[in-house]
Write an enzyme that holds these catalytic residues in place. Sequence first.
Site, mmCIF file in Angstrom:
data_model
loop_
_atom_site.group_PDB
_atom_site.id
_atom_site.type_symbol
_atom_site.label_atom_id
_atom_site.label_comp_id
_atom_site.label_asym_id
_atom_site.label_seq_id
_atom_site.Cartn_x
_atom_site.Cartn_y
_atom_site.Cartn_z
ATOM 1 N N CYS A 235 0.984 -1.148 0.088
ATOM 2 C CA CYS A 235 0.053 -0.131 0.004
ATOM 3 C C CYS A 235 0.842 1.270 0.108
ATOM 4 O O CYS A 235 1.155 1.817 1.044
ATOM 5 C CB CYS A 235 -0.852 0.067 1.178
ATOM 6 N N ALA A 237 1.449 4.495 -2.033
ATOM 7 C CA ALA A 237 1.208 5.988 -2.015
ATOM 8 C C ALA A 237 1.114 6.630 -0.628
ATOM 9 O O ALA A 237 0.531 6.125 -0.007
ATOM 10 C CB ALA A 237 0.484 6.246 -3.225
ATOM 11 N N PRO A 238 1.863 7.916 -0.764
ATOM 12 C CA PRO A 238 2.466 8.627 -1.416
ATOM 13 C C PRO A 238 3.973 8.110 -1.552
ATOM 14 O O PRO A 238 4.825 8.382 -2.402
ATOM 15 C CB PRO A 238 2.621 10.086 -0.825
ATOM 16 N N LYS A 241 7.252 5.322 2.919
ATOM 17 C CA LYS A 241 7.871 3.959 3.341
ATOM 18 C C LYS A 241 8.488 3.320 2.060
ATOM 19 O O LYS A 241 9.524 2.554 2.448
ATOM 20 C CB LYS A 241 6.959 3.210 4.152
ATOM 21 N N GLU A 265 0.149 0.349 -5.706
ATOM 22 C CA GLU A 265 -0.970 1.223 -5.181
ATOM 23 C C GLU A 265 -2.074 1.192 -6.066
ATOM 24 O O GLU A 265 -1.855 1.327 -7.448
ATOM 25 C CB GLU A 265 -0.053 2.553 -5.517
ATOM 26 N N ASP A 314 1.127 -1.220 5.037
ATOM 27 C CA ASP A 314 0.757 0.158 5.697
ATOM 28 C C ASP A 314 -0.678 0.647 5.119
ATOM 29 O O ASP A 314 -0.860 1.589 4.226
ATOM 30 C CB ASP A 314 1.818 1.328 5.279
ATOM 31 N N CYS A 420 -1.758 4.397 11.018
ATOM 32 C CA CYS A 420 -1.473 5.620 11.763
ATOM 33 C C CYS A 420 -2.919 5.937 12.359
ATOM 34 O O CYS A 420 -3.519 7.034 12.387
ATOM 35 C CB CYS A 420 -1.286 6.873 10.766
HETATM 36 C C1 LIG Z 1 -1.914 4.847 4.539
HETATM 37 S S1 LIG Z 1 -1.573 5.034 2.868
HETATM 38 C C2 LIG Z 1 0.013 4.651 2.624
HETATM 39 C C3 LIG Z 1 0.997 5.528 2.817
HETATM 40 C C4 LIG Z 1 2.398 4.975 2.448
HETATM 41 N N1 LIG Z 1 2.741 3.695 3.076
HETATM 42 C C5 LIG Z 1 3.407 6.107 2.746
HETATM 43 O O1 LIG Z 1 4.232 6.025 3.816
HETATM 44 O O2 LIG Z 1 3.797 6.819 2.021
HETATM 45 C C6 LIG Z 1 -2.448 3.419 2.041
HETATM 46 C C7 LIG Z 1 -2.364 3.424 0.661
HETATM 47 O O3 LIG Z 1 -2.614 2.180 0.195
HETATM 48 C C8 LIG Z 1 -3.614 2.286 -0.975
HETATM 49 N N2 LIG Z 1 -3.952 1.251 -0.880
HETATM 50 C C9 LIG Z 1 -5.339 0.597 -0.215
HETATM 51 N N3 LIG Z 1 -5.716 -0.579 -0.374
HETATM 52 C C10 LIG Z 1 -4.715 -1.040 -1.215
HETATM 53 C C11 LIG Z 1 -4.743 -2.391 -2.052
HETATM 54 N N4 LIG Z 1 -5.633 -3.468 -1.679
HETATM 55 N N5 LIG Z 1 -3.834 -2.465 -2.937
HETATM 56 C C12 LIG Z 1 -2.804 -1.448 -3.246
HETATM 57 N N6 LIG Z 1 -2.986 -0.343 -2.710
HETATM 58 C C13 LIG Z 1 -3.833 -0.113 -1.808
HETATM 59 C C14 LIG Z 1 -4.385 3.488 -0.810
HETATM 60 O O4 LIG Z 1 -4.806 3.846 -2.025
HETATM 61 C C15 LIG Z 1 -3.306 4.482 -0.256
HETATM 62 O O5 LIG Z 1 -2.471 5.177 -1.037
#
Ligand SMILES: C[S@@+](CC[C@H](N)C(=O)[O-])C[C@H]1O[C@@H](n2cnc3c(N)ncnc32)[C@H](O)[C@@H]1O
Length: 570
Positions: A235, A237-238, A241, A265, A314, A420
């Site tokens: 997961c 974006a952005p 991590k 993403e 995440d 978070c």
């Molecule tokens: C909490 S944010 C991640 C923040 C990121 N790890 C960072 O530190 O910059 C969660 C992200 O996961 C994406 N997401 C949610 N479910 C997902 C899935 N099943 N597969 C891929 N991406 C997913 C969301 O669109 C979002 O951008």
Amino acid sequence: MSLYYEAASVLANAENVGGSLKSRLYRQKDLKSSPAQLFALISETSKWSPVLKDERKLTPVLALLLTHDVLLSKSGVAANANHVLKLAIHRHKARLGAEFTKARLRRGYATLDAFREAANDGALEEGHAEQKRSRHPRWVRVNTLVTTVEEQLATSFAGYEKADKMSQVMAASGSTKLYFPDPNIPNLLALPPKIDLSKTPAYTGGRIILQDKASCFPAHLMNVTREDGDVIDGCAAPGNKTTHLAAIVSNAKSKGARQHVIAFERDKIRAGTLKKMVKLASADRIVTVKSGADFLAAAPEAQEFANVGAILLDPSCSGSGIVGRDDAVRMHLPEQSATTTTPTTNSKNSKKRKRPDEAKAKPEETTTLNLAMDDTTAEETPVLEDKLAERLIALSTFQFRILTHAMSFPNARKITYSTCSIHFEENEGVVTRALLSSVAKEGGWSILKRADQVDGLKTWKRRGVWEDGKLEETISLDEDRKAEICEACIRCDKGTDEGTMGFFVAAFVRAAVPNPNVVATNGHVAAGDEEWNGFSDDDVDTHRAVQDLETSPHPTSEHPNKKKKKGKKK
Ligand SMILES: C[S@@+](CC[C@H](N)C(=O)[O-])C[C@H]1O[C@@H](n2cnc3c(N)ncnc32)[C@H](O)[C@@H]1O
């Protein structure tokens, strides 16, 4: 002259468009003004709005924006000399200037420069002294893909002094040149909260990354070694991590292994941001971005994941741990009742045609407007209290699914799971349910005990907290097991001396899998691990489910409180 009308319209946000101020500006395709110019006008005006809101001659938002430019912008109001707004504001210029000087002196600032510094430091905000005590430092992760801490201290932070304690940094003003090297996370520095690094060459050149300390925990806890093979960020974006992982992987790689980070993403727009961040950090040689790809739909046994030994998760969460960022826009609006004359009116009886952007603007019901400034944190939006219980069920169901899906990757040996969020349901609750799941038991997964955690996090004192009554009745754990799980979980709390946001992370490990490098050459998975096939493409769109529990219930029966939802109107 659309600049001010457009800024007013963006601030009014009559259509309730979600997302940060920056993303709204850059996504809106019909703007005549440049998004960068609009962003600068709004953010600069917000700093002065506690003072300028006392202007009462124009519509509230326009008054602020124009008053800002007439008094504080070097180039003045950006309009033709005979434009109605310019004429309107210029009529009051002398009085505004005099009022502004009075306001400065009343607040005890002898010079305009001192007043400017106070505005930039947030000192004009009410309750500033109180806020100062629980301020959030500006965390800076040095991007070791391209530079070192030593190099940055000698260049970007030349002249900065090393603080003895975090508290010194937290209390310092935005112009104080002070840093504190973080004791838990390598290559991380704490700087004064209001420091603005966004225009520095180090930031725009990707040598430093503005990333909260807590957000650095997952990649560090993963403790990637060359034996771990490729790493998935499920997961991404952005991408904070992701690029942190890339920096760690690159360090391991220099010792001879060929490792990659595969970043999933699902949201294509956010994947665009992710790609930009990865490129800016010079991580594109290590990271492969899978844009618009749902990690839940990734087949664990696919050849492309044969070498995946570690997975960082995440996922979307309630965001309840996110702190009000110090660079968020807080616009103080003049009182609605004070609006006396306007160059263009919103009055029902007015014969004057409304500009479309004005017509859209809804009346300001509050006197302060809070706007998230950028997208560098997460995609979470605050959950209303009455919807919280439902949201937590939806979110934790999704989080459990994504975690157990990661556990089904045949050669994975390490997983980190983070949120978070401050809620037990999304944190210790998900971890416990995952540990008790069949996929964890059959795959031999266990939680990474505190004693086995990497230096820096083993010593971190905030650990998991158990909350009885939050898991389904069929789950019964003795007190020792609860304590063991909690001791292995890591928490960060917001508003503490540590200067972190609210955060949670736990890691899972297992030993009995073949060496991923060996598997990568033959492309086959170990026998005995094939029973779990993960989720198929046909599974529910979890994102929709997370956002709309009512219309998109979850197919899995493994959620503890799901039974309570039975019979609920859909
Ligand atoms: C909490 S944010 C991640 C923040 C990121 N790890 C960072 O530190 O910059 C969660 C992200 O996961 C994406 N997401 C949610 N479910 C997902 C899935 N099943 N597969 C891929 N991406 C997913 C969301 O669109 C979002 O951008």
